[in-house]
Structures are given as C-alpha cells and as structure tokens.
Design a protein around this motif. Structure first.
Motif, PDB file in Angstrom:
ATOM      1  N   LEU A 298      21.417  -1.967 -69.830  1.00 17.43           N
ATOM      2  CA  LEU A 298      22.756  -1.418 -69.689  1.00 17.43           C
ATOM      3  C   LEU A 298      23.411  -1.362 -71.058  1.00 17.43           C
ATOM      4  O   LEU A 298      23.312  -2.304 -71.846  1.00 17.43           O
ATOM      5  CB  LEU A 298      23.597  -2.284 -68.757  1.00 17.43           C
ATOM      6  CG  LEU A 298      23.099  -2.394 -67.313  1.00 17.43           C
ATOM      7  CD1 LEU A 298      23.895  -3.440 -66.544  1.00 17.43           C
ATOM      8  CD2 LEU A 298      23.192  -1.046 -66.615  1.00 17.43           C
ATOM      9  N   ALA A 299      24.055  -0.249 -71.353  1.00 14.07           N
ATOM     10  CA  ALA A 299      24.700  -0.071 -72.651  1.00 14.07           C
ATOM     11  C   ALA A 299      26.175   0.231 -72.433  1.00 14.07           C
ATOM     12  O   ALA A 299      26.532   1.252 -71.841  1.00 14.07           O
ATOM     13  CB  ALA A 299      24.037   1.068 -73.427  1.00 14.07           C
ATOM     14  N   ALA A 300      27.034  -0.669 -72.886  1.00 15.59           N
ATOM     15  CA  ALA A 300      28.478  -0.498 -72.740  1.00 15.59           C
ATOM     16  C   ALA A 300      29.045   0.211 -73.966  1.00 15.59           C
ATOM     17  O   ALA A 300      28.712  -0.145 -75.105  1.00 15.59           O
ATOM     18  CB  ALA A 300      29.155  -1.846 -72.553  1.00 15.59           C
ATOM     19  N   ARG A 301      29.877   1.196 -73.731  1.00 15.29           N
ATOM     20  CA  ARG A 301      30.560   1.915 -74.809  1.00 15.29           C
ATOM     21  C   ARG A 301      32.002   2.169 -74.388  1.00 15.29           C
ATOM     22  O   ARG A 301      32.305   2.304 -73.201  1.00 15.29           O
ATOM     23  CB  ARG A 301      29.883   3.259 -75.094  1.00 15.29           C
ATOM     24  CG  ARG A 301      28.426   3.187 -75.524  1.00 15.29           C
ATOM     25  CD  ARG A 301      28.292   2.640 -76.935  1.00 15.29           C
ATOM     26  NE  ARG A 301      26.909   2.703 -77.393  1.00 15.29           N
ATOM     27  CZ  ARG A 301      26.001   1.744 -77.198  1.00 15.29           C
ATOM     28  NH1 ARG A 301      26.353   0.652 -76.517  1.00 15.29           N
ATOM     29  NH2 ARG A 301      24.773   1.874 -77.647  1.00 15.29           N
ATOM     30  N   THR A 302      32.884   2.252 -75.381  1.00 14.78           N
ATOM     31  CA  THR A 302      34.237   2.729 -75.146  1.00 14.78           C
ATOM     32  C   THR A 302      34.384   4.024 -75.914  1.00 14.78           C
ATOM     33  O   THR A 302      34.223   4.055 -77.142  1.00 14.78           O
ATOM     34  CB  THR A 302      35.294   1.707 -75.612  1.00 14.78           C
ATOM     35  OG1 THR A 302      35.128   0.492 -74.881  1.00 14.78           O
ATOM     36  CG2 THR A 302      36.700   2.245 -75.365  1.00 14.78           C
ATOM     37  N   ILE A 303      34.691   5.115 -75.205  1.00 15.02           N
ATOM     38  CA  ILE A 303      34.754   6.443 -75.805  1.00 15.02           C
ATOM     39  C   ILE A 303      36.075   7.083 -75.415  1.00 15.02           C
ATOM     40  O   ILE A 303      36.380   7.231 -74.221  1.00 15.02           O
ATOM     41  CB  ILE A 303      33.571   7.311 -75.348  1.00 15.02           C
ATOM     42  CG1 ILE A 303      32.245   6.646 -75.747  1.00 15.02           C
ATOM     43  CG2 ILE A 303      33.671   8.716 -75.944  1.00 15.02           C
ATOM     44  CD1 ILE A 303      31.019   7.293 -75.151  1.00 15.02           C
ATOM     45  N   ALA A 304      36.873   7.431 -76.423  1.00 18.21           N
ATOM     46  CA  ALA A 304      38.188   8.049 -76.188  1.00 18.21           C
ATOM     47  C   ALA A 304      38.995   7.253 -75.168  1.00 18.21           C
ATOM     48  O   ALA A 304      39.612   7.806 -74.262  1.00 18.21           O
ATOM     49  CB  ALA A 304      38.023   9.495 -75.757  1.00 18.21           C
TER      50      ALA A 304
ATOM     51  N   SER B  44      28.853  -3.199 -66.835  1.00 14.26           N
ATOM     52  CA  SER B  44      27.892  -3.463 -67.908  1.00 14.26           C
ATOM     53  C   SER B  44      27.420  -4.915 -67.902  1.00 14.26           C
ATOM     54  O   SER B  44      26.441  -5.253 -68.555  1.00 14.26           O
ATOM     55  CB  SER B  44      28.488  -3.109 -69.264  1.00 14.26           C
ATOM     56  OG  SER B  44      29.699  -3.813 -69.486  1.00 14.26           O
ATOM     57  N   LYS B  45      28.115  -5.778 -67.153  1.00 18.60           N
ATOM     58  CA  LYS B  45      27.660  -7.159 -66.970  1.00 18.60           C
ATOM     59  C   LYS B  45      26.868  -7.296 -65.666  1.00 18.60           C
ATOM     60  O   LYS B  45      26.607  -8.410 -65.205  1.00 18.60           O
ATOM     61  CB  LYS B  45      28.856  -8.119 -66.960  1.00 18.60           C
ATOM     62  CG  LYS B  45      29.545  -8.248 -68.315  1.00 18.60           C
ATOM     63  CD  LYS B  45      30.636  -9.291 -68.266  1.00 18.60           C
ATOM     64  CE  LYS B  45      31.277  -9.490 -69.629  1.00 18.60           C
ATOM     65  NZ  LYS B  45      30.334 -10.093 -70.597  1.00 18.60           N
ATOM     66  N   GLY B  46      26.509  -6.151 -65.091  1.00 16.32           N
ATOM     67  CA  GLY B  46      25.788  -6.164 -63.833  1.00 16.32           C
ATOM     68  C   GLY B  46      24.281  -6.200 -64.019  1.00 16.32           C
ATOM     69  O   GLY B  46      23.764  -6.594 -65.075  1.00 16.32           O
ATOM     70  N   ARG B  47      23.562  -5.727 -62.985  1.00 15.36           N
ATOM     71  CA  ARG B  47      22.093  -5.804 -62.973  1.00 15.36           C
ATOM     72  C   ARG B  47      21.527  -4.488 -62.449  1.00 15.36           C
ATOM     73  O   ARG B  47      21.977  -3.967 -61.421  1.00 15.36           O
ATOM     74  CB  ARG B  47      21.641  -6.959 -62.082  1.00 15.36           C
ATOM     75  CG  ARG B  47      20.133  -7.147 -62.003  1.00 15.36           C
ATOM     76  CD  ARG B  47      19.816  -8.393 -61.197  1.00 15.36           C
ATOM     77  NE  ARG B  47      20.116  -8.237 -59.771  1.00 15.36           N
ATOM     78  CZ  ARG B  47      20.347  -9.264 -58.945  1.00 15.36           C
ATOM     79  NH1 ARG B  47      20.322 -10.510 -59.422  1.00 15.36           N
ATOM     80  NH2 ARG B  47      20.604  -9.052 -57.671  1.00 15.36           N
ATOM     81  N   LEU B  48      20.537  -3.965 -63.165  1.00 16.52           N
ATOM     82  CA  LEU B  48      19.841  -2.774 -62.704  1.00 16.52           C
ATOM     83  C   LEU B  48      18.821  -3.156 -61.639  1.00 16.52           C
ATOM     84  O   LEU B  48      18.059  -4.122 -61.807  1.00 16.52           O
ATOM     85  CB  LEU B  48      19.134  -2.084 -63.861  1.00 16.52           C
ATOM     86  CG  LEU B  48      19.996  -1.213 -64.778  1.00 16.52           C
ATOM     87  CD1 LEU B  48      19.161  -0.667 -65.934  1.00 16.52           C
ATOM     88  CD2 LEU B  48      20.632  -0.062 -64.001  1.00 16.52           C
TER      89      LEU B  48
END
Length: 377
Positions: A21-27, A56-60
């Motif tokens: 999981l990849a966390a991003r903040t965009i705009a 993003s702190k979860g599980r796939l």
C-alpha cells in the motif's frame, strides 16, 4: 483550493510495488494506491467511510483492501464487500475510486469529476519512453507552495545567478544578440493552449564539449521548453552544426535534420498540501552522445542545481510567510510565471474551485498574475 479536473503526477511507476500500500497526499487529498493481482494500479480515498481511519494502514487481501481498525473490507473499485458481524452493508460505506493512468513512466491521477477524466489530456512526456536515452530520475519534497516551484521553472533568468556554482552557464532562452553567440527568438515566452512555451536558438555556442568534438568548433543550440497545466515541464535541448539556425530562419528545426547532440527532461510539480510540494525530475541525454560515466556526471551537476533551487525556494517561502499582506515587485523575467498563474486562475474559476491567493499575499491569484503580466508589458 486546488485544481481537481486535471491529471497530476502521483509518482514514478517504480514506486508502486505489488502487494504494498502506498499512501500519498495529492492536491490536499489523501490517497492510497495499490496494484491488483493483474498488476493494474488502482487508487482509493485514504479514508475508511466508517471512522475515517487511513486505509493505507490496512491490509491487502487479493484485490481487496481491509481497514485494520474495524475490519471493513473494500474491493478495488471502492465497493464495500464485508462488514464483520453484520450482513447488511450501507451504500454510505462505499468509496469513489480515482481514475489512474500509467503512462510515460509516471502514475497519473485525476481527482475531479471521473466523467471528465480523458487520458488524451495527459501531457505528452513521451521522451521518458525513448530507449535510446540514458535516463536518470529523482524527486524532492519542498516545504513550499507549489506556485513558487512553478515560478522557478518558468523563470530562465535565475540560472546564471542561483546556479553559478553548478550549471555555470547562461540559461537557454536568455535574451541576446544572435550575432554574438547569444540567443535569438522566443526568449520572452508565449502562451500555448495548456501553458507557456520558450523556444529559441543560441548561435555560435563554444561552451559544450560535445559540439567541439563532433563539429570541430562551435554549433547552434535549439531549445524548446514547455510548462503545462497543472505543472509539467517538458524540455528538449539539441545542438546542430553552425549555420543551422540561420538555415531554419531561426524557427523549429525540421525533424529530418540530425542534431549533434540531444538532451531531454521531463519534470512535474505536484502539490501535496498548501505548503508542501513534491517535485519529480529527470535527465535524458542520448546514449550516442554520452557514456554512462558522462551521464552520471551530468546528473550530479543537475541534482546539485535542484538542491540549490530547493534551498532558495524554501527560504523564500519563510520570508513570504513572515510578511503577509505585502506585495512583491516585478521584473521583465516574470512574464512567463505571470502568464501561467493567469491560466491556472482561469481554470480554477471555470471548474468552480475557489481561486487561492498565490504566495505573493495579493488579493487573488488572478491579481497576482495580472501584476506579473502588466509589469512585463
């Protein structure tokens, strides 16, 4: 306070690994990215609708994503497929996925109306796909408003001063006399449909070793620099035998005229928050022009110059924040940044987004842009 109906660069494709999981903040929007089992990249709001815990702190779990606060599970399209301990699932638990396109070595994301997300509107950064180039890539995070980085990329006059210890050469596009080895044509910048373009020739250039090696003397350098919405920089700088500029009447060289050397760069400015920005950059000289070691040396110089920009712009932001309400003065070199600010303000009004004051502390972004343009004219 950001444009939404545009394609933003979310990251290099290599940043998004299968099973992670990849966390991003965009705009201003928290987003979580992940790849499905077939490798396709997907993006969801990084917020569980239940208690707003970050996904993003979860599980796939295969192609599904489970929130690890209360176990609510979502599929890759944002549909809620399981709530532990209950059978009925409220529609309010579903998420709206973001359109994502993988193109030109970047992941692009659309944060606005999904019905308007046309992949044809993605800026043409095809240089990044050319196998005949020795591409190197990187990124930097700025503690500064995205408009200041855009100003910097649109301002060719700063290169000979801020970068005198690194690039140590006048910038491509600097006004001058074509008879004395300086530049000619297009140096002031002009509006194009989606941004601003600088295009010009430098005639009789002595400063590039590749010209001397291939021509035995001087050459003519043609450059085209496009800066397009929402903040994508696409440049090509090519050297030709002396006299080529005049043969082309100082216009765009024909595609069938082979340059002595050819270097490209694609860069992107992606706002994260109002005071943080991620800057993606690259350099791509032709393999035929440089060795691996030479390309590495060029990259070190360019990276050092990017660090110089970072240091100056973050310092600039601090000064701006200490002097709210005060206006900056303008010089002729500000016309390009002004035209781009004006375009951004126009697009924000058209989509109904509040026009944010750029960090000049003027009344509106449009007023700031008008000040830039009027001063230049």
């Amino acid at each position: 306070m950001f444009l939404k109906n545009v394609w933003y660069v979310a990251g290099w494709l290599t940043e998004f690994e299968p099973g992670e999981l990849a966390a991003r903040t965009i705009a201003g929007e928290p987003v979580v990215f992940f790849r499905k089992k077939d490798g396709a990249l997907t993006a969801l709001p990084d917020r569980c609708p239940h208690r707003w815990a970050p996904l993003s702190k979860g599980r796939l779990e295969g192609d599904d994503l489970r929130c690890m606060y209360h176990g609510v599970k979502f599929d890759a399209e944002g549909g809620c497929v399981e709530v532990p301990g209950q059978e009925k699932i409220s529609p309010q638990l579903c998420l709206q996925p973001y359109p994502v396109v993988e193109r030109h070595q970047w992941a692009w994301i659309w944060l606005g109306d999904p019905a308007l997300a046309d992949p044809a509107a993605i800026p043409d950064c095809g240089y990044l796909d050319e196998p005949a180039r020795r591409f190197k890539t990187g990124q930097l995070d700025y503690q500064a408003h995205h408009a200041l980085i855009s100003d910097n990329l649109l301002d060719l006059s700063h290169v000979g001063f801020l970068h005198e210890k690194t690039l140590a050469a006048p910038p491509e596009g600097e006004p001058g006399d074509k008879k004395t080895g300086q530049s000619a044509g297009g140096s002031a910048g002009k509006r194009i449909e989606t941004g601003v373009r600088y295009e010009n020739w430098r005639v009789g250039d002595f400063g590039r070793a590749v010209i001397q090696a291939k021509s035995g003397g001087t050459g003519d350098v043609w450059s085209r620099l496009d800066y397009v919405v929402p903040g994508v920089f696409i440049s090509r700088v090519a050297t030709y035998p002396a006299g080529t500029a005049e043969k082309c009447d100082f216009g765009t060289p024909p595609a069938d005229v082979e340059p002595l050397s050819d270097n490209t760069s694609c860069q992107a400015v992606t706002p994260m928050t109002e005071r943080t920005t991620r800057y993606f950059f690259s350099s791509g000289p032709r393999k035929a022009d440089v060795t691996d070691d030479e390309a590495e040396g060029m990259w070190k110089v360019a990276s050092a110059a990017f660090d110089e920009d970072l240091d100056m712009i973050e310092a600039q932001q601090k000064i701006i924040d200490h002097h709210p309400g005060e206006r900056m003065a303008w010089i002729d070199a500000d016309k390009g940044p002004g035209m781009f600010r004006q375009l951004m303000a126009q697009l924000m009004r058209e989509e109904g987004t509040p026009v944010e004051p750029f960090p000049t502390r003027q009344a509106t972004a449009d007023a700031s842009a008008t000040a830039f343009v009027e001063a230049a004219e």
